[in-house]
Motif scaffolding. Structure first.
Motif, PDB file in Angstrom:
ATOM      1  N   VAL A 188       0.834  -1.207   0.000  1.00  0.00           N
ATOM      2  CA  VAL A 188       0.000   0.000   0.000  1.00  0.00           C
ATOM      3  C   VAL A 188       0.870   1.258   0.000  1.00  0.00           C
ATOM      4  CG1 VAL A 188      -1.677   1.327   1.327  1.00  0.00           C
ATOM      5  CG2 VAL A 188      -1.957  -1.148   1.087  1.00  0.00           C
ATOM      6  N   ALA A 189       1.951   1.241   0.799  1.00  0.00           N
ATOM      7  CA  ALA A 189       2.840   2.398   0.848  1.00  0.00           C
ATOM      8  C   ALA A 189       3.526   2.631  -0.493  1.00  0.00           C
ATOM      9  CB  ALA A 189       3.884   2.193   1.947  1.00  0.00           C
ATOM     10  N   ALA A 190       3.929   1.552  -1.162  1.00  0.00           N
ATOM     11  CA  ALA A 190       4.583   1.683  -2.468  1.00  0.00           C
ATOM     12  C   ALA A 190       3.623   2.233  -3.510  1.00  0.00           C
ATOM     13  CB  ALA A 190       5.119   0.324  -2.908  1.00  0.00           C
ATOM     14  N   ARG A 191       2.392   1.766  -3.496  1.00  0.00           N
ATOM     15  CA  ARG A 191       1.395   2.266  -4.456  1.00  0.00           C
ATOM     16  C   ARG A 191       1.124   3.749  -4.219  1.00  0.00           C
ATOM     17  NH1 ARG A 191      -2.896  -2.786  -3.913  1.00  0.00           N
ATOM     18  NH2 ARG A 191      -1.660  -4.321  -5.095  1.00  0.00           N
ATOM     19  N   LYS A 192       1.023   4.129  -2.956  1.00  0.00           N
ATOM     20  CA  LYS A 192       0.774   5.537  -2.620  1.00  0.00           C
ATOM     21  C   LYS A 192       1.913   6.417  -3.133  1.00  0.00           C
ATOM     22  CE  LYS A 192      -0.371   8.492   1.352  1.00  0.00           C
ATOM     23  NZ  LYS A 192       0.763   9.422   1.306  1.00  0.00           N
ATOM     24  N   THR A 193       3.150   5.969  -2.927  1.00  0.00           N
ATOM     25  CA  THR A 193       4.306   6.738  -3.393  1.00  0.00           C
ATOM     26  C   THR A 193       4.312   6.868  -4.911  1.00  0.00           C
ATOM     27  OG1 THR A 193       5.633   6.029  -1.497  1.00  0.00           O
ATOM     28  CG2 THR A 193       6.829   6.838  -3.428  1.00  0.00           C
ATOM     29  N   CYS A 194       4.005   5.773  -5.603  1.00  0.00           N
ATOM     30  CA  CYS A 194       3.972   5.802  -7.070  1.00  0.00           C
ATOM     31  C   CYS A 194       2.931   6.785  -7.576  1.00  0.00           C
ATOM     32  CB  CYS A 194       3.687   4.407  -7.615  1.00  0.00           C
ATOM     33  SG  CYS A 194       5.053   3.256  -7.416  1.00  0.00           S
ATOM     34  N   LEU A 195       1.757   6.772  -6.953  1.00  0.00           N
ATOM     35  CA  LEU A 195       0.691   7.678  -7.380  1.00  0.00           C
ATOM     36  C   LEU A 195       1.066   9.131  -7.122  1.00  0.00           C
ATOM     37  CD1 LEU A 195      -2.113   7.788  -8.619  1.00  0.00           C
ATOM     38  CD2 LEU A 195      -3.081   7.637  -6.317  1.00  0.00           C
ATOM     39  N   GLU A 196       1.693   9.396  -5.989  1.00  0.00           N
ATOM     40  CA  GLU A 196       2.124  10.760  -5.681  1.00  0.00           C
ATOM     41  C   GLU A 196       3.154  11.252  -6.690  1.00  0.00           C
ATOM     42  OE1 GLU A 196       3.468  10.309  -1.707  1.00  0.00           O
ATOM     43  OE2 GLU A 196       1.496  10.722  -0.807  1.00  0.00           O
ATOM     44  N   LEU A 197       4.061  10.362  -7.094  1.00  0.00           N
ATOM     45  CA  LEU A 197       5.068  10.749  -8.081  1.00  0.00           C
ATOM     46  C   LEU A 197       4.433  11.029  -9.442  1.00  0.00           C
ATOM     47  CD1 LEU A 197       7.920   8.236  -7.161  1.00  0.00           C
ATOM     48  CD2 LEU A 197       7.950  10.715  -6.846  1.00  0.00           C
ATOM     49  N   LEU A 198       3.442  10.215  -9.798  1.00  0.00           N
ATOM     50  CA  LEU A 198       2.760  10.433 -11.078  1.00  0.00           C
ATOM     51  C   LEU A 198       2.022  11.764 -11.096  1.00  0.00           C
ATOM     52  CD1 LEU A 198       1.296   6.856 -11.702  1.00  0.00           C
ATOM     53  CD2 LEU A 198       2.982   8.015 -13.129  1.00  0.00           C
ATOM     54  N   LEU A 199       1.435  12.134  -9.947  1.00  0.00           N
ATOM     55  CA  LEU A 199       0.630  13.357  -9.884  1.00  0.00           C
ATOM     56  C   LEU A 199       1.459  14.599  -9.621  1.00  0.00           C
ATOM     57  CD1 LEU A 199      -2.440  12.058  -7.813  1.00  0.00           C
ATOM     58  CD2 LEU A 199      -2.322  12.452 -10.275  1.00  0.00           C
ATOM     59  N   SER A 200       2.704  14.434  -9.200  1.00  0.00           N
ATOM     60  CA  SER A 200       3.514  15.580  -8.797  1.00  0.00           C
ATOM     61  C   SER A 200       3.734  16.583  -9.921  1.00  0.00           C
ATOM     62  CB  SER A 200       4.866  15.101  -8.258  1.00  0.00           C
ATOM     63  OG  SER A 200       5.607  14.452  -9.291  1.00  0.00           O
ATOM     64  N   ASP A 201       3.777  16.125 -11.165  1.00  0.00           N
ATOM     65  CA  ASP A 201       3.933  17.041 -12.307  1.00  0.00           C
ATOM     66  C   ASP A 201       2.871  16.762 -13.361  1.00  0.00           C
ATOM     67  OD1 ASP A 201       4.817  14.624 -13.167  1.00  0.00           O
ATOM     68  OD2 ASP A 201       6.652  15.353 -14.129  1.00  0.00           O
ATOM     69  N   HIS A 202       1.671  16.457 -12.887  1.00  0.00           N
ATOM     70  CA  HIS A 202       0.610  16.025 -13.796  1.00  0.00           C
ATOM     71  C   HIS A 202      -0.618  16.915 -13.609  1.00  0.00           C
ATOM     72  CE1 HIS A 202      -1.015  12.964 -16.493  1.00  0.00           C
ATOM     73  NE2 HIS A 202      -2.135  12.984 -15.806  1.00  0.00           N
ATOM     74  N   TYR A 203      -0.452  18.219 -13.851  1.00  0.00           N
ATOM     75  CA  TYR A 203      -1.546  19.164 -13.644  1.00  0.00           C
ATOM     76  C   TYR A 203      -2.465  19.207 -14.861  1.00  0.00           C
ATOM     77  CZ  TYR A 203       0.349  21.136  -9.344  1.00  0.00           C
ATOM     78  OH  TYR A 203       0.759  21.312  -8.065  1.00  0.00           O
ATOM     79  N   ALA A 204      -3.687  18.742 -14.672  1.00  0.00           N
ATOM     80  CA  ALA A 204      -4.767  18.936 -15.659  1.00  0.00           C
ATOM     81  C   ALA A 204      -4.465  18.349 -17.030  1.00  0.00           C
ATOM     82  CB  ALA A 204      -5.105  20.428 -15.786  1.00  0.00           C
ATOM     83  N   ASP A 205      -3.626  17.321 -17.075  1.00  0.00           N
ATOM     84  CA  ASP A 205      -3.364  16.691 -18.364  1.00  0.00           C
ATOM     85  C   ASP A 205      -4.523  15.789 -18.789  1.00  0.00           C
ATOM     86  OD1 ASP A 205       0.050  16.412 -17.420  1.00  0.00           O
ATOM     87  OD2 ASP A 205      -0.815  17.803 -18.853  1.00  0.00           O
ATOM     88  N   CYS A 206      -5.234  15.272 -17.829  1.00  0.00           N
ATOM     89  CA  CYS A 206      -6.390  14.419 -18.110  1.00  0.00           C
ATOM     90  C   CYS A 206      -7.664  15.199 -17.779  1.00  0.00           C
ATOM     91  CB  CYS A 206      -6.337  13.140 -17.280  1.00  0.00           C
ATOM     92  SG  CYS A 206      -4.855  12.154 -17.540  1.00  0.00           S
ATOM     93  N   PHE A 207      -8.717  14.961 -18.525  1.00  0.00           N
ATOM     94  CA  PHE A 207      -9.981  15.653 -18.271  1.00  0.00           C
ATOM     95  C   PHE A 207     -10.726  14.953 -17.138  1.00  0.00           C
ATOM     96  CE2 PHE A 207     -10.602  17.502 -22.827  1.00  0.00           C
ATOM     97  CZ  PHE A 207      -9.449  18.250 -22.638  1.00  0.00           C
TER      98      PHE A 207
END
Length: 372
Positions: A81-100
């Protein structure tokens, strides 16, 4: 077949299956994924589907790891669970409004909601307004009277309540109005004239985007002032005319010509416009005729349509309101007519609606305010 253990449960599975496929086929766990698609070969890049295998020091992507004899797999351990949370945070860290998001997908104007939310969060109000005006040139107006379809579909509803998208839009637009309002860069005029019949939200929007393309629009409005239903169909307490005028004047100030008290069919016809040198004509007359109930005596004295009543109030031609008033309907116009009647002196106002309260099409906030 091979024998494996998943989350303490012993099962048999085909060795040509991945851990993810086995879990889904046997309903053992709903492992999250982003890059996985059953129609494509496994890619394993998002790392959200990782699982822990006993005896192994690292985590494995379940979408690309085949099951083997004796595997002991944990899909929800603290480490996983901790690894998945970290991966998601990294994906979102520079992912502003790219998806609708569902908010934008449900917005009739297709405004980049995620984008301007981020700009507001950063305190960049003029940039937020500029982004909104790429699709909607009237943010101060919409920030007050929008029906908020974006908030209905907001994912935050799954947790507690929707993000106050409309209030944030209004705040950013109001901040922009404090000093000199944001101004777009205008191209050189191309010399082409366009006639716009109707000075309501459609006509104003058309004029704004034509100016951005270098055209020279002229609005022909039948009534004394621009605004259409924004002015003549929405009461002052919901949409102050000072705010409306400021937003309209901002659009006009970009180079839009205006002719008021000129009605199509009465003062001119479309052929006249082409003779005056206009290359195109945009017709935005609006829908200002009330929908009749088709019941007996609905045209009797003392019976007014909600749309016509609100228009008369704005033009100071409304009849005297007193005693008990009945408003038939459950939409925003009905709520506006009811609350306006109270303001004009009605002793009591009763709202009649043919369905249940939860089925009323009016904005829920307006209904609650009307009740209190």
């Amino acid at each position: 077949m091979v024998k494996i253990t998943i989350n303490g449960k012993q099962i048999e599975a085909s060795p040509d299956k991945t851990i993810l496929e086995v879990c889904r086929e046997l309903n053992l766990d709903n492992i999250p994924t982003l890059c996985y698609d059953p129609k494509l070969p496994p890619f394993g890049s998002c790392f959200l589907c990782v699982v822990e295998i006993k005896g192994q020091s690292r985590l494995f992507p379940s979408c690309s790891t085949k099951v083997t004899e004796g595997m002991d797999i944990q899909t929800r351990s603290q480490r996983v669970v901790a690894a998945r949370k970290t991966c998601l945070e990294l994906l979102l860290s520079d992912h502003y409004a790219d998806c609708f998001g569902p908010c934008r997908l449900n917005c009739p104007a297709d405004v980049d909601i995620q984008g301007y939310m981020s700009l507001i969060h950063l305190g960049k109000f003029k940039e937020a307004v500029a982004l909104i005006k790429e699709k909607n040139p009237l943010p101060s107006v919409c920030g007050r009277v929008c029906t908020r379809k974006c908030e209905i579909n907001c994912r935050r509803n799954l947790v507690d309540a929707p993000v106050g998208i409309d209030f944030l839009k209004r705040y950013a637009a109001d901040q922009d109005m404090i000093d000199e309002m944001w101004q777009p860069e205008l191209p050189q005029p191309n010399g082409e004239k366009v006639a716009i019949i109707g000075g309501g939200p459609a006509g104003l929007t058309c004029a704004y985007y034509l100016v951005l393309e270098g055209y020279e629009p002229t609005i022909f409005e039948a009534l004394p002032k621009l605004g259409g239903m924004l002015r003549y169909g929405i009461p002052e307490y919901r949409l102050p005319k000072e705010v409306l005028d400021k937003e309209i004047n901002w659009i006009i100030g970009l180079g839009v010509k205006v002719v008021t008290n000129k009605k199509l069919g009465r003062d001119f016809i479309i052929d006249d416009l082409f003779k005056q040198g206009f290359k195109s004509v945009f017709i935005g007359l609006g829908a200002q005729v009330a929908k009749p109930m088709q019941v007996q005596n609905e045209d009797a004295k003392g019976v007014l349509s909600g749309v016509e009543f609100l228009k008369q109030v704005e033009m100071h031609t409304n009849p005297e309101i007193y005693g008990r008033v009945v408003v038939v309907g459950g939409g925003n116009t009905a709520i506006d007519a009811a609350r306006t009647s109270l303001r004009l002196g009605a002793k009591e106002v009763i709202l009649l609606y043919r369905r249940t309260r939860s089925e009323m099409p009016a904005n829920s906030v307006e209904i609650e305010v009307a009740e209190h």
